[in-house]
Design a protein around this motif. Structure first.
Motif, PDB file in Angstrom:
ATOM      1  N   LEU A 196      76.418 -27.595  75.222  1.00 24.79           N
ATOM      2  CA  LEU A 196      75.373 -26.591  75.100  1.00 24.79           C
ATOM      3  C   LEU A 196      74.007 -27.256  75.080  1.00 24.79           C
ATOM      4  CD1 LEU A 196      77.100 -24.437  72.343  1.00 24.79           C
ATOM      5  CD2 LEU A 196      76.999 -23.950  74.800  1.00 24.79           C
ATOM      6  N   LYS A 197      72.984 -26.475  75.372  1.00 26.91           N
ATOM      7  CA  LYS A 197      71.609 -26.976  75.362  1.00 26.91           C
ATOM      8  C   LYS A 197      70.782 -26.141  74.388  1.00 26.91           C
ATOM      9  CE  LYS A 197      71.914 -28.361  80.223  1.00 26.91           C
ATOM     10  NZ  LYS A 197      71.436 -28.100  81.599  1.00 26.91           N
ATOM     11  N   THR A 198      69.934 -26.780  73.635  1.00 27.99           N
ATOM     12  CA  THR A 198      69.034 -26.048  72.749  1.00 27.99           C
ATOM     13  C   THR A 198      67.884 -25.484  73.579  1.00 27.99           C
ATOM     14  OG1 THR A 198      67.439 -27.784  72.197  1.00 27.99           O
ATOM     15  CG2 THR A 198      69.546 -27.796  70.991  1.00 27.99           C
ATOM     16  N   PRO A 199      67.124 -24.546  73.031  1.00 31.58           N
ATOM     17  CA  PRO A 199      65.973 -24.007  73.769  1.00 31.58           C
ATOM     18  C   PRO A 199      64.910 -25.055  74.108  1.00 31.58           C
ATOM     19  CG  PRO A 199      66.593 -22.532  71.983  1.00 31.58           C
ATOM     20  CD  PRO A 199      67.382 -23.788  71.787  1.00 31.58           C
TER      21      PRO A 199
ATOM     22  N   ALA B 117      66.276 -20.577  67.084  1.00 29.81           N
ATOM     23  CA  ALA B 117      66.192 -22.035  67.085  1.00 29.81           C
ATOM     24  C   ALA B 117      65.742 -22.492  65.711  1.00 29.81           C
ATOM     25  CB  ALA B 117      65.207 -22.505  68.154  1.00 29.81           C
ATOM     26  N   LEU B 118      65.875 -23.794  65.455  1.00 30.70           N
ATOM     27  CA  LEU B 118      65.476 -24.349  64.169  1.00 30.70           C
ATOM     28  C   LEU B 118      64.761 -25.675  64.415  1.00 30.70           C
ATOM     29  CD1 LEU B 118      65.824 -23.563  61.133  1.00 30.70           C
ATOM     30  CD2 LEU B 118      67.778 -25.118  61.080  1.00 30.70           C
ATOM     31  N   LEU B 119      63.555 -25.789  63.874  1.00 32.24           N
ATOM     32  CA  LEU B 119      62.763 -27.010  63.979  1.00 32.24           C
ATOM     33  C   LEU B 119      62.513 -27.547  62.577  1.00 32.24           C
ATOM     34  CD1 LEU B 119      59.997 -25.865  66.523  1.00 32.24           C
ATOM     35  CD2 LEU B 119      62.269 -26.756  67.002  1.00 32.24           C
ATOM     36  N   ALA B 120      62.337 -28.851  62.457  1.00 29.69           N
ATOM     37  CA  ALA B 120      61.966 -29.453  61.172  1.00 29.69           C
ATOM     38  C   ALA B 120      60.745 -30.320  61.383  1.00 29.69           C
ATOM     39  CB  ALA B 120      63.125 -30.281  60.618  1.00 29.69           C
TER      40      ALA B 120
ATOM     41  N   ALA C 222      60.570 -20.879  70.679  1.00 27.47           N
ATOM     42  CA  ALA C 222      60.779 -22.239  70.169  1.00 27.47           C
ATOM     43  C   ALA C 222      59.936 -23.281  70.905  1.00 27.47           C
ATOM     44  CB  ALA C 222      62.256 -22.607  70.245  1.00 27.47           C
ATOM     45  N   GLU C 223      59.920 -23.198  72.232  1.00 27.82           N
ATOM     46  CA  GLU C 223      59.177 -24.217  72.979  1.00 27.82           C
ATOM     47  C   GLU C 223      57.680 -24.109  72.723  1.00 27.82           C
ATOM     48  OE1 GLU C 223      58.297 -25.637  77.551  1.00 27.82           O
ATOM     49  OE2 GLU C 223      60.315 -24.877  77.080  1.00 27.82           O
ATOM     50  N   ALA C 224      57.158 -22.898  72.672  1.00 27.80           N
ATOM     51  CA  ALA C 224      55.729 -22.731  72.396  1.00 27.80           C
ATOM     52  C   ALA C 224      55.375 -23.304  71.031  1.00 27.80           C
ATOM     53  CB  ALA C 224      55.345 -21.254  72.474  1.00 27.80           C
ATOM     54  N   LEU C 225      56.232 -23.069  70.040  1.00 26.91           N
ATOM     55  CA  LEU C 225      55.974 -23.606  68.704  1.00 26.91           C
ATOM     56  C   LEU C 225      56.052 -25.130  68.711  1.00 26.91           C
ATOM     57  CD1 LEU C 225      55.455 -23.272  65.712  1.00 26.91           C
ATOM     58  CD2 LEU C 225      57.901 -22.897  65.370  1.00 26.91           C
ATOM     59  N   ALA C 226      57.077 -25.675  69.368  1.00 25.28           N
ATOM     60  CA  ALA C 226      57.216 -27.134  69.425  1.00 25.28           C
ATOM     61  C   ALA C 226      56.004 -27.772  70.101  1.00 25.28           C
ATOM     62  CB  ALA C 226      58.492 -27.508  70.158  1.00 25.28           C
ATOM     63  N   ARG C 227      55.550 -27.196  71.207  1.00 21.65           N
ATOM     64  CA  ARG C 227      54.377 -27.753  71.904  1.00 21.65           C
ATOM     65  C   ARG C 227      53.125 -27.667  71.040  1.00 21.65           C
ATOM     66  NH1 ARG C 227      55.144 -29.078  77.191  1.00 21.65           N
ATOM     67  NH2 ARG C 227      57.031 -28.244  78.208  1.00 21.65           N
ATOM     68  N   LEU C 228      52.987 -26.564  70.314  1.00 18.03           N
ATOM     69  CA  LEU C 228      51.839 -26.422  69.413  1.00 18.03           C
ATOM     70  C   LEU C 228      51.850 -27.510  68.346  1.00 18.03           C
ATOM     71  CD1 LEU C 228      49.412 -24.791  68.327  1.00 18.03           C
ATOM     72  CD2 LEU C 228      51.057 -23.364  67.080  1.00 18.03           C
ATOM     73  N   LEU C 229      53.018 -27.758  67.763  1.00 14.21           N
ATOM     74  CA  LEU C 229      53.112 -28.782  66.724  1.00 14.21           C
ATOM     75  C   LEU C 229      52.887 -30.180  67.304  1.00 14.21           C
ATOM     76  CD1 LEU C 229      56.144 -27.317  64.741  1.00 14.21           C
ATOM     77  CD2 LEU C 229      53.740 -27.339  64.029  1.00 14.21           C
ATOM     78  N   LEU C 230      53.447 -30.446  68.467  1.00 13.38           N
ATOM     79  CA  LEU C 230      53.293 -31.769  69.080  1.00 13.38           C
ATOM     80  C   LEU C 230      51.860 -32.025  69.537  1.00 13.38           C
ATOM     81  CD1 LEU C 230      56.604 -31.930  71.127  1.00 13.38           C
ATOM     82  CD2 LEU C 230      55.991 -33.383  69.174  1.00 13.38           C
ATOM     83  N   ALA C 231      51.078 -30.964  69.716  1.00 18.44           N
ATOM     84  CA  ALA C 231      49.670 -31.129  70.089  1.00 18.44           C
ATOM     85  C   ALA C 231      48.810 -31.611  68.922  1.00 18.44           C
ATOM     86  CB  ALA C 231      49.123 -29.804  70.631  1.00 18.44           C
ATOM     87  N   GLN C 232      49.349 -31.557  67.715  1.00 14.36           N
ATOM     88  CA  GLN C 232      48.611 -32.019  66.542  1.00 14.36           C
ATOM     89  C   GLN C 232      48.669 -33.548  66.495  1.00 14.36           C
ATOM     90  OE1 GLN C 232      47.025 -29.396  65.151  1.00 14.36           O
ATOM     91  NE2 GLN C 232      48.214 -28.324  66.729  1.00 14.36           N
TER      92      GLN C 232
END
Length: 386
Positions: free
Chosen positions: A9-12, A148-151, A208-218
């Motif tokens: 399986l693949k995560t989002p 999805a779940l991010l930490a 999930a991807e939008a949130l991850a990109r937002l966090l990684l932009a910090q």
């Protein structure tokens, strides 16, 4: 091998991991990032110093809903579910009828007769089936496969999220609630699996991807893979299900007695009433004596921390012996700790060898490596308690 990988399986966030140059590996039925180009050591140290973003969407998420949900869930675990206040989270242990650990998990009281539960990825299908079979007639069991779940973990995690979601910094360890992060609806708890301050964030798969990109932009945030997640959790003395705990291990043997609240113990208001209670409560009593007066028949082994006295990593599965050559246990997790810069491990030893400071030896490729039993964690926890 190709056929096996086809069914993973693949995560989002799969496409984002590839874009970031992650090395992907099979894990818990998913293809997951083990590390990014910076490498495990750099990722580990970055999380300790700043903020690391982990994709943990392989984990299982579900809700238990109904007036009887808390009492029903408590019947499966030796922990206090009924007494958990709304807005708070607790660590739990699903047990089999022998008191063995089917899985360890987190659960959160959302209020309004609703519990939010996070279980381990490799166990989630079995967990949900077990919960449904045991208590499905008492409450609604609602899996959340569309989430999805991010930490976000590390000493700068709170500052990053406060910038994007003002007020989230007021959460303390093991509390949380609904939040908006940069306009994205999510559910966050101040918790994690690194020993550092941080947050776990549940979000719809489509966001999930939008949130991850937002966090990684910090500027403080870098992506972190499973390799560093493993080294961080081991330095923090945290168990990995399937390695350090399993269905043949009880909470007391696993040194997780702290997770069994007084109300569920012998003499408590809701004593027992969970699978394997007779065995677990007997072991709690056996473990309650002084070091020289423990009941070695009822409780035969204990999870301990171990430090190698030579610079030789001691890996999972390594046999532990007394200096007289008697087999006394086995290593369940081990590596060279990046933060402590020495080989550290966890494992099970016979109760007579479980006291901190006890010397023993690990048999590494036929050579004895001297080791010493250590207190856990190896790196002090930095959870934010207010």
């Amino acid at each position: 091998m190709a056929a096996a990988s086809d069914v993973l399986l693949k995560t989002p966030l799969h496409g984002l991991h590839l874009e970031l140059g992650a090395r992907m590996v099979p894990f818990a039925g998913y293809t997951m990032p083990v590390q990014y180009p910076a490498g495990l050591m750099a990722e580990h140290k970055h999380t300790r110093a700043a903020a690391g973003l982990f994709d943990i969407s392989h984990m299982g998420q579900l809700r238990l809903v109904g007036p009887d949900a808390a009492a029903a869930f408590e019947s499966l675990m030796p922990v206090d579910v009924i007494g958990l206040a709304p807005g708070k989270q607790r660590y739990g242990l699903l047990l089999n009828d022998q008191g063995g650990i089917l899985d360890d998990l987190m659960f959160f009281n959302e209020g309004n007769d609703s519990l939010f539960v996070i279980v381990n990825g490799a166990c989630k299908a079995a967990d949900i089936a077990h919960i449904q079979a045991r208590i499905g007639q008492r409450c609604q069991v609602q899996p959340m496969p569309d989430h999805a779940l991010l930490a976000l973990q590390g000493p700068q995690a709170a500052a990053v999220l406060a910038r994007l979601s003002p007020g989230i910094e007021r959460f303390v360890f093991m509390t949380g609630g609904p939040v908006r992060i940069g306009g994205i609806e999510a559910f966050a708890t101040r918790s994690g699996y690194t020993g550092e301050d941080g947050f776990e964030i549940s979000v719809t798969a489509q966001d999930a991807e939008a949130l991850a990109r937002l966090l990684l932009a910090q500027p403080e945030v870098q992506p972190i893979g499973l390799g560093a997640r493993n080294s961080l959790r081991l330095e923090a003395g945290l168990c990995l299900y399937g390695n350090d705990i399993d269905e043949n291990t009880t909470p007391v043997e696993a040194a997780l007695s702290w997770a069994i609240q007084k109300v569920r113990r012998s003499g408590g208001a809701r004593e027992g009433g969970f699978p394997g209670a007779a065995r677990v409560l007997a072991q709690l009593t056996a473990a309650s004596g002084t070091a020289g007066h423990l009941d070695h028949e009822t409780l035969k082994r204990q999870r301990v921390g171990l430090v190698a006295l030579e610079r030789v990593p001691v890996r999972e599965g390594t046999v532990l012996e007394s200096f007289e050559g008697l087999p006394i246990g086995q290593v369940t997790s081990g590596l060279l700790g990046p933060s402590v810069d020495r080989p550290v491990a966890m494992g099970y030893v016979a109760l007579a060898y479980a006291e901190p400071g006890t010397r023993l030896q690990a048999m590494v490729r036929g050579k004895p490596v001297p080791m010493e039993v250590s207190t856990l964690p190896f790196v002090p926890a930095r959870y934010y308690r207010g």
